[in-house]
Motif scaffolding. Sequence first.
Motif, PDB file in Angstrom:
ATOM      1  N   PHE A 557       0.834  -1.243  -0.122  1.00 32.04           N
ATOM      2  CA  PHE A 557       0.036   0.004  -0.169  1.00 32.04           C
ATOM      3  C   PHE A 557       1.016   1.322  -0.056  1.00 32.04           C
ATOM      4  N   ALA A 558       1.992   1.317   0.727  1.00 32.82           N
ATOM      5  CA  ALA A 558       2.817   2.512   0.806  1.00 32.82           C
ATOM      6  C   ALA A 558       3.379   2.789  -0.411  1.00 32.82           C
ATOM      7  N   VAL A 559       3.707   1.812  -1.406  1.00 36.96           N
ATOM      8  CA  VAL A 559       4.221   1.853  -2.813  1.00 36.96           C
ATOM      9  C   VAL A 559       3.127   2.520  -3.630  1.00 36.96           C
ATOM     10  N   LEU A 560       1.747   1.955  -3.511  1.00 40.98           N
ATOM     11  CA  LEU A 560       0.792   2.382  -4.475  1.00 40.98           C
ATOM     12  C   LEU A 560       0.092   3.755  -4.039  1.00 40.98           C
ATOM     13  N   ASP A 561       0.220   4.028  -2.751  1.00 39.22           N
ATOM     14  CA  ASP A 561      -0.492   5.199  -2.288  1.00 39.22           C
ATOM     15  C   ASP A 561       0.596   6.289  -2.762  1.00 39.22           C
ATOM     16  N   GLY A 562       1.940   5.986  -2.953  1.00 38.77           N
ATOM     17  CA  GLY A 562       2.806   7.115  -3.249  1.00 38.77           C
ATOM     18  C   GLY A 562       3.044   7.212  -4.859  1.00 38.77           C
ATOM     19  N   ASP A 563       2.408   6.460  -5.499  1.00 34.27           N
ATOM     20  CA  ASP A 563       2.420   6.214  -7.122  1.00 34.27           C
ATOM     21  C   ASP A 563       1.295   6.144  -7.862  1.00 34.27           C
ATOM     22  N   GLU A 564       0.606   7.079  -8.206  1.00 33.52           N
ATOM     23  CA  GLU A 564      -0.774   6.937  -8.577  1.00 33.52           C
ATOM     24  C   GLU A 564      -0.787   6.365 -10.015  1.00 33.52           C
ATOM     25  N   GLN A 565       0.422   6.628 -10.705  1.00 31.93           N
ATOM     26  CA  GLN A 565       0.667   6.079 -12.139  1.00 31.93           C
ATOM     27  C   GLN A 565       0.672   4.757 -12.226  1.00 31.93           C
ATOM     28  N   LEU A 566       1.342   4.196 -11.080  1.00 30.29           N
ATOM     29  CA  LEU A 566       1.517   2.702 -11.155  1.00 30.29           C
ATOM     30  C   LEU A 566       0.224   2.205 -10.650  1.00 30.29           C
ATOM     31  N   ALA A 567      -0.608   2.495  -9.702  1.00 32.62           N
ATOM     32  CA  ALA A 567      -1.803   2.365  -9.234  1.00 32.62           C
ATOM     33  C   ALA A 567      -2.974   2.307 -10.194  1.00 32.62           C
ATOM     34  N   ASN A 568      -2.783   3.060 -11.192  1.00 34.03           N
ATOM     35  CA  ASN A 568      -3.816   3.116 -12.349  1.00 34.03           C
ATOM     36  C   ASN A 568      -3.533   2.312 -13.588  1.00 34.03           C
ATOM     37  N   VAL A 569      -2.475   1.373 -13.469  1.00 31.31           N
ATOM     38  CA  VAL A 569      -1.946   0.514 -14.608  1.00 31.31           C
ATOM     39  C   VAL A 569      -3.116  -0.234 -14.817  1.00 31.31           C
ATOM     40  N   ASN A 570      -3.741  -0.934 -13.839  1.00 33.69           N
ATOM     41  CA  ASN A 570      -4.826  -1.853 -14.051  1.00 33.69           C
ATOM     42  C   ASN A 570      -6.356  -1.480 -13.599  1.00 33.69           C
ATOM     43  N   ARG A 571      -6.253  -0.307 -13.112  1.00 35.50           N
ATOM     44  CA  ARG A 571      -7.542   0.252 -12.362  1.00 35.50           C
ATOM     45  C   ARG A 571      -8.793   0.366 -13.437  1.00 35.50           C
ATOM     46  N   HIS A 572      -8.486   0.127 -14.581  1.00 30.52           N
ATOM     47  CA  HIS A 572      -9.805   0.077 -15.616  1.00 30.52           C
ATOM     48  C   HIS A 572     -10.269  -1.197 -15.637  1.00 30.52           C
ATOM     49  N   LEU A 573      -9.705  -2.233 -15.123  1.00 26.27           N
ATOM     50  CA  LEU A 573     -10.081  -3.578 -15.454  1.00 26.27           C
ATOM     51  C   LEU A 573     -11.240  -3.959 -14.384  1.00 26.27           C
ATOM     52  N   SER A 574     -11.962  -4.812 -14.578  1.00 21.91           N
ATOM     53  CA  SER A 574     -13.132  -5.233 -13.631  1.00 21.91           C
ATOM     54  C   SER A 574     -13.271  -6.780 -13.373  1.00 21.91           C
ATOM     55  N   LEU A 575     -14.016  -7.159 -12.518  1.00 20.60           N
ATOM     56  CA  LEU A 575     -14.250  -8.498 -12.131  1.00 20.60           C
ATOM     57  C   LEU A 575     -15.641  -8.839 -12.773  1.00 20.60           C
ATOM     58  N   SER A 576     -15.592  -9.913 -13.383  1.00 19.61           N
ATOM     59  CA  SER A 576     -16.763 -10.391 -14.096  1.00 19.61           C
ATOM     60  C   SER A 576     -17.946 -10.694 -13.125  1.00 19.61           C
ATOM     61  N   TYR A 577     -17.551 -11.167 -11.810  1.00 20.29           N
ATOM     62  CA  TYR A 577     -18.612 -11.574 -11.209  1.00 20.29           C
ATOM     63  C   TYR A 577     -19.221 -10.203 -10.271  1.00 20.29           C
ATOM     64  N   ARG A 578     -18.697  -9.130 -10.742  1.00 17.58           N
ATOM     65  CA  ARG A 578     -19.094  -7.835 -10.065  1.00 17.58           C
ATOM     66  C   ARG A 578     -19.959  -6.973 -11.162  1.00 17.58           C
ATOM     67  N   THR A 579     -19.433  -7.296 -12.478  1.00 18.00           N
ATOM     68  CA  THR A 579     -20.224  -6.304 -13.483  1.00 18.00           C
ATOM     69  C   THR A 579     -20.937  -7.169 -14.549  1.00 18.00           C
ATOM     70  N   ASP A 580     -20.721  -8.417 -14.851  1.00 14.55           N
ATOM     71  CA  ASP A 580     -21.638  -9.275 -15.628  1.00 14.55           C
ATOM     72  C   ASP A 580     -22.785  -9.551 -15.176  1.00 14.55           C
ATOM     73  N   HIS A 581     -24.020  -8.718 -15.501  1.00 13.23           N
ATOM     74  CA  HIS A 581     -25.170  -8.806 -14.950  1.00 13.23           C
ATOM     75  C   HIS A 581     -25.884 -10.033 -15.120  1.00 13.23           C
ATOM     76  N   ASP A 582     -25.493 -10.773 -16.403  1.00 17.88           N
ATOM     77  CA  ASP A 582     -26.076 -12.174 -16.876  1.00 17.88           C
ATOM     78  C   ASP A 582     -25.718 -13.034 -15.949  1.00 17.88           C
ATOM     79  N   LEU A 583     -24.248 -13.063 -15.645  1.00 18.74           N
ATOM     80  CA  LEU A 583     -23.538 -13.784 -14.845  1.00 18.74           C
ATOM     81  C   LEU A 583     -24.114 -13.686 -13.399  1.00 18.74           C
ATOM     82  N   ILE A 584     -24.104 -12.629 -12.970  1.00 21.66           N
ATOM     83  CA  ILE A 584     -24.625 -12.349 -11.677  1.00 21.66           C
ATOM     84  C   ILE A 584     -26.206 -12.945 -11.314  1.00 21.66           C
TER      85      ILE A 584
END
Length: 596
Positions: A557-584
Amino acid sequence: MKPEHPILIFECANAHGGDAQVLKQTITRFAEIDYPEKHIKFQPLHPDRIALPDFSAYGIYQELFFEEGEWADIIDLADSRFDGVWLDIFDSYGVDILSRNIGRIAGIKLQSSVLENYEVITRLKDLSLSDTRLMINISGHELPSIERFAVFFAALEPAEIVLQLGFQDYPTRIEDTGLNKIAPLRAAFPGLTLCLADHAPAEDDLATIVPLLGVAAGCAMVEKHICLDRTGAKYDFHSALHPDEMRIVADRLAQLPAMSGVPFISDPEKNYLATTVQVPVAAHDLPEGSTLAFSDLIYRRTAQAGEPLSELMRAQGRPSVLGQPIGEGQTINASQFRPAKVGVIVACRMKSSRLKNKAVAPIAGRPSVERCLENCLMIDGADLVVLATSTLEDDAGLEDYTLDGRTRFWQGDPDDVIQRYLGACEAFGIDVVIRVTADCPVVSPEIAAALLERHFTSGADYTVAAQCAVGSGTEIINREALQRVIDLKGGAQHSEYMTWYFQNNTHIFKVETVDLPGDLVRDYRLTLDYPEDLELFSQLYERLARDGRDASLKNVFAVLDGDEQLANVNRHLSLSYRTDHDLISRLNKETKIDIG
């Protein structure tokens, strides 16, 4: 309240023998006594809610039972003649009578044998006691326990907490009047009112003196048993005074030494609590390998040998699980628990559509699965770590990644993850599973340990964090609960989403959701499923290695809290069991278990 004018509670108890007319005559007769702050107390109870049929006094409880309408008439009469009406609450029926008459009830009393009856306590929490005194009888309990009860019941927000000393034996010895407790209780609880429940033998002159001595020592309330005629009373007459005797105050201080110098808890008092306490009883069948929660228990007086809830929770917290099945209506003893074997089971397969061979993808020079296993080995409370994969040939090579044998290896069902887990549990004798998936290289030992501790203290089947960074958390599951999914469902079609089988069936499984401390919670994505995830982990581990820090959640957390660019590398990705309404929708429907 001045000591010379204590509240005097006329305890009717059960001298009426179950005859409502006798009780009403008692109210009328004793109401003629002229005394400031004159109160009266009754004991509404239901035979099936205070005891099981095997208890020796069950037949007596049936005889003493009054219907709700009869109690309404009795309370109405008493309220018109006395300064206050009290109820002894022994069971949930007593709470029913309280709730229907609460505007006319000055106070309630909980006997020492009822203080851990969570059926009663849960019902009382639903009532407003702001105008009602709450008296706790502390017979048989040492000072630390008394302090715990005083704090616990203060949360019900009654008008006042009163500590009552004194217990009834048949007859009660002079040495057991409890006067020796007044000074220690006053010192330990200077802000609380004390009440003396005096049960001196009625034929002894001291029966009219002990209340005065109790007041002189610091009690602001006195309770005395009453009856119209001891010779005609069937029950509770040993310490009950006639109307004329209640007017008598005599000076017999010479006998004071007989009332002091005894242990804080005498042997008869210990026996009193042991023979009257309402012990935990199984509310339903409890399978071997399960853990106990409040919802699994009811509280009854019974002839069976049982132990208090505190002893059972202490045994379970070692940690332990039930070593044998317990039938509905049976008591439970600490000896029926056995040590729980806790295993971290890490599910892992070589197949992966979005990131080929992600299980062995190198993160800063080391395979992803090994990063995950290293963290799992650091979980406090875990007895072993198992890398669990399928029996397919493509997955056999994962045995080479067990950290030189520091973790175990298991091959099971390729598709049914629950069956694979159950196979590992059978092979390694695991009772409680810490569930981890191998695509979580920085899974947190701190979170796992916190969840594991709560799992045993709550007696849950399934424990999970309310919120944590994706990939940092774990789940705690009883092996018995996993087997129950299979037994009830006939299989688990979506077992890779096993979480849903528990959270969608809280009518079957005990689910505990834990709010983690803030330093263990973020909204970062720390799971390995896409190339962007691999990029984040590679940079993260390179940064940690450069700074000479390990991959603890705090350092991550210390690394990611201090480096927003690194934390955003995969932030746009989602989990299917949270976003796929048909699956849910499909999971919500197909993981439901109907037990009829």
